[in-house]
Write a protein that holds these residues in place. Structure first.
Motif: not given
Length: 564
Positions: A512-537
């Motif tokens: 996941a590459m997104t502008g949403y960078g709070q801890p809950e955003d990362r947890r939601r990405a990993l729960s959805a099936g993403f392997d990693a969560h990166l914050i733009k840029p």
């Protein structure tokens, strides 16, 4: 009075003349061009040929209501980016509000309107539009100068020195304007989060573009200097944005620390190295004072470095070029004291008691072009307290320099460990070629990111919406897929869910590459099936390292990527 040519349009849309009169009387003090529209159709006709800083749109109107009007505004390329504030006299349900926000609304205001609330909200978008207009003008002026120099280079060698001096003055003015623009960003937490997401996409495009220019190589030294300025200033802007968000997260108790036993000597060395790499101009002399033995504390290495970088940056900012700064650490009984000492402008006694308060600044001077937002020391204090420590400031007065001390509890080094600190960076290596799918609806981000990956030798396919992106991933079964979260059609979370539901795609690494960078955003990405969560840029080297690690079966996502 403001010059008419400098006024911005504020479009007021309401079928009631009395309500329009109220809005005009409140917003008159902004000294902008207030445009009346008594219907949705009249507003649409105006927007066909005119720009606006913000649209104030009544929800309940005959013929075309506010929602229908907003939908048509968003469909036209000229007006689709203009912020819309709905106002209504009713108590809206969650469904009603959600529908409004889905049509591009940035806020709701209930009538009767509170003047101070309306002015505060409208002024945000007026200031943003003013600064955007100013930056566009400067960009046009800079482009004109570059073209002129390119055409006249062979015949104007004797004037080259004057042109370079003018160029440097222009860049200094540009840096000053960027710093002043940051001072205006003091809004409530919800708006900061929205602003951060909206700014990260264009910032990612700028960072990616500078990386492309760097890889391609610029034959003209002046153009390379300009590229480096853009790179440094975009990094500075990302750091300021990160500081603002960190203050918001700390206030709301949303920040997370990932603590480990670290040697503060490594943190201080990295902080010094970081500040030197950020600046192209000469600065004061920096001396590092560290003991021979390790000084171990339990802390979040990234946040502790952020503390020291802020303190060191503050000392550099308020010291002359010929000044001297000492940064270091020492043991004090059962504590470790990290300190930054300078012989700069000092701190008046009356300011010492409020120096850590948000937005407090002292000694403001037009000779100092970059004084920041006044939140750096507040962030230092809050982060230090989260670590169970304290921070203090000392100064003998104006012109006598200053010293800042961060005190943290000492801990025992882990047995048989030589570093107990930050893990050294992995040596650079050539990444293997991979098949990658990029799903990103922002065209500039998609284009620059895919270009960078292709320049690194990867086989890249792109999609700009969620439905076709999910289909492309399932069809191509790439090594990795870089997916934006906010996509048209279906969002990035649904893309991940569809891919993970396909057994043929079990080996596809989703990032996941997104502008949403709070801890809950990362947890939601990993729960959805993403392997990693990166914050733009995202830095190209960081992305390449993650792609290679994933190929080797060691893909992990940082909890919070450091600012670019």
């Amino acid at each position: 009075m403001r010059d008419d040519c400098e006024r911005l349009n504020i479009l007021l849309v309401d079928d009631r003349p009395d309500q329009l009169l109220v809005l005009e009387s409140i917003l008159g003090e902004l000294e902008q061009n207030l445009v009346r529209a008594t219907s949705g159709r009249e507003a649409l006709r105006f927007l066909l040929h005119n720009d606006c800083a913000v649209i104030l749109l009544d929800v309940n109107m005959p013929d075309l209501d506010g929602f229908e009007t907003a939908n048509l505004i968003r469909r036209h390329p000229r007006s689709q980016q203009i912020p819309i504030i709905f106002f209504t006299a009713g108590d809206e349900t969650d469904t009603h509000l959600t529908h409004g926000y889905s049509l591009g609304a940035v806020d709701y205001i209930h009538t009767p309107v509170l003047p101070e609330v309306l002015i505060a909200k409208a002024s945000v978008f007026v200031e943003l539009a003013q600064r955007t207009r100013q930056v566009q003008r400067e960009a046009e002026q800079l482009e004109a100068r570059v073209q002129q120099r390119t055409a006249e280079l062979n015949s104007l060698n004797q004037t080259l020195a004057l042109e370079i001096a003018e160029h440097r003055r222009t860049e200094a003015d540009r840096a000053r304007l960027l710093a002043e623009a940051q001072e205006g960003v003091r809004r409530r937490d919800e708006f900061l989060a929205m602003l951060a997401h909206e700014l990260r996409n264009p910032l990612a495009s700028i960072v990616n573009a500078t990386e492309i220019l760097k890889l391609a190589g610029l034959p003209d030294p002046d153009l390379e200097d300009t590229r480096q300025v853009i790179e440094r200033q975009s990094g500075h802007m990302a750091s300021l944005l990160q500081d603002l968000l960190d203050i918001s997260r700390i206030t709301r108790g949303k920040i997370e620390l990932h603590q480990e036993d670290i040697d503060v000597r490594d943190v201080i060395r990295d902080a010094v190295s970081s500040k030197w790499s950020e600046s192209a101009a000469p600065g004061p002399r920096i001396e590092v004072e560290l003991p021979d033995e390790p000084l171990c504390v339990r802390a979040d290495a990234t946040r502790l470095q952020q503390i020291m970088v802020n303190l060191l940056g503050n000392a550099i900012k308020f010291s002359d070029v010929s000044g001297q700064i000492v940064i270091g650490a020492a043991r004090d009984a059962g504590d470790v004291v990290l300190f930054v000492r300078d012989n700069g402008i000092g701190i008046p006694a009356e300011q010492l008691v409020v120096i850590f308060e948000p937005f407090v600044q002292f000694g403001r001077s037009h000779q100092r072009a970059s004084e920041g937002l006044g939140i750096g020391l507040t962030l230092v204090q809050r982060l230090t307290e989260l670590h169970g420590g304290s921070v203090s400031a000392f100064s003998a007065g104006a012109g006598q320099g200053s010293e800042f001390r961060v005190t943290l509890p000492l801990c025992r080094p882990a047995p048989h460990s030589e570093s107990n600190g930050i893990v050294p960076p992995v040596a650079a290596r050539t990444a293997s070629i991979q098949r990658i799918v990029v799903v990103e609806d922002n065209h500039d981000v998609c284009h620059t990111l895919s270009s960078l990956l292709r320049m690194s030798g990867h086989d890249v396919s792109v999609s700009e919406d969620g439905l076709s992106g999910a289909e492309m991933i399932r069809r191509l079964r790439p090594n990795a897929a870089l997916v934006d979260v906010g996509l048209p059609g279906i969002d990035g979370y649904e893309v991940a869910a569809q891919v993970r539901a396909d057994p043929e795609c079990s080996q596809v690494r989703l990032i996941a590459m997104t502008g949403y960078g709070q801890p809950e955003d990362r947890r939601r990405a990993l729960s959805a099936g993403f392997d990693a969560h990166l914050i733009k840029p995202v830095r190209t080297a960081e992305l390449e390292s993650m792609l290679e690690a994933g190929r080797n079966g060691a893909l992990t996502a940082p909890t919070h990527s450091p600012p670019v």
